[in-house]
Design a protein around this motif. Sequence first.
Motif, PDB file in Angstrom:
ATOM      1  N   SER A 126       0.922  -1.220  -0.104  1.00  0.00           N
ATOM      2  CA  SER A 126       0.147  -0.073  -0.042  1.00  0.00           C
ATOM      3  C   SER A 126       0.744   1.172  -0.100  1.00  0.00           C
ATOM      4  CB  SER A 126      -1.098   0.062   1.208  1.00  0.00           C
ATOM      5  OG  SER A 126      -1.779   1.088   1.204  1.00  0.00           O
TER       6      SER A 126
ATOM      7  N   GLY B 170      -2.093   6.144   1.111  1.00  0.00           N
ATOM      8  CA  GLY B 170      -3.365   5.558   1.187  1.00  0.00           C
ATOM      9  C   GLY B 170      -4.042   5.731   2.719  1.00  0.00           C
TER      10      GLY B 170
ATOM     11  N   LYS C  96      -4.432   2.810  -3.090  1.00  0.00           N
ATOM     12  CA  LYS C  96      -3.594   2.421  -2.036  1.00  0.00           C
ATOM     13  C   LYS C  96      -4.368   2.207  -0.781  1.00  0.00           C
ATOM     14  CE  LYS C  96       0.264   1.830  -4.224  1.00  0.00           C
ATOM     15  NZ  LYS C  96       0.733   0.485  -4.436  1.00  0.00           N
ATOM     16  N   ALA C  97      -5.524   2.948  -0.677  1.00  0.00           N
ATOM     17  CA  ALA C  97      -6.424   2.778   0.427  1.00  0.00           C
ATOM     18  C   ALA C  97      -7.368   1.677   0.387  1.00  0.00           C
ATOM     19  CB  ALA C  97      -7.392   4.061   0.739  1.00  0.00           C
TER      20      ALA C  97
END
Length: 243
Positions: free
Chosen positions: A139, A143, A157-158
């Motif tokens: 990630s 994020g 990325k979250a």
Amino acid sequence: MSDFTGKTVLVTGSSRGIGLAIAKAFDAAGANLILHARSEIQAETLAEFQHDVQVLQFDIADATATEASLKALYKQENFQGIDILVNNAGITKDQLAMGLTPEDFAQVVNVNLNGTFNVTQPVFKKMIRQKHGVIINLSSVVGLMGNMGQTNYAASKAGIIGLTKSLAKEGARRHIRVNAIAPGMIVSDMTAALPEATQAEILKNIPLARFGQVDEIAQTALFLAENDYITGQTITVDGGLYI
């Protein structure tokens, strides 16, 4: 010293940067490596490995091509399966939100988030049957905290963090652990290209007052691969940027 002798590790996006560092770390620890890249990996890069490695070439954003490549891998004679999957491949297309096109937003999400799922699903199915496995998703601190000019990247990325937590719950009863690493500012071609004034401004917000090294992300991956009581977590490696 970590020992992954006899373990098979697939690292996506392993032709350079963080992915290459992670692959080399597992190679040094005795693992059987499967490298992946969208384009050809240079011979001089392959020569840096201590052991023979296998190379897969496909676009993770193409679900059909990804599944076909992985199916062919599992059909190889004497192939025992993937013990550790590291989802590292990803892209950026930075732009302030008001100037971001729908195509640029969709492309980053499609590669980073959908692509991670495209690789993970067929491997996860096999891990369910073999009743063990480790998945490590890359990630980003972005994020967790967001960042100007990276709406698409931050969203992707979250999403990987949510994917990680859900897969960890689904896989736990079959002894499959799933975790994420959220790197901060890591020394790379991208950070080297930033103006000195920009780098200095970023460093003001990092308590440890330096950018991270790719090897520090690689060592985190080894740690997550060998610690049997960590799952569903996001390990932030950012020098204190997100405290």
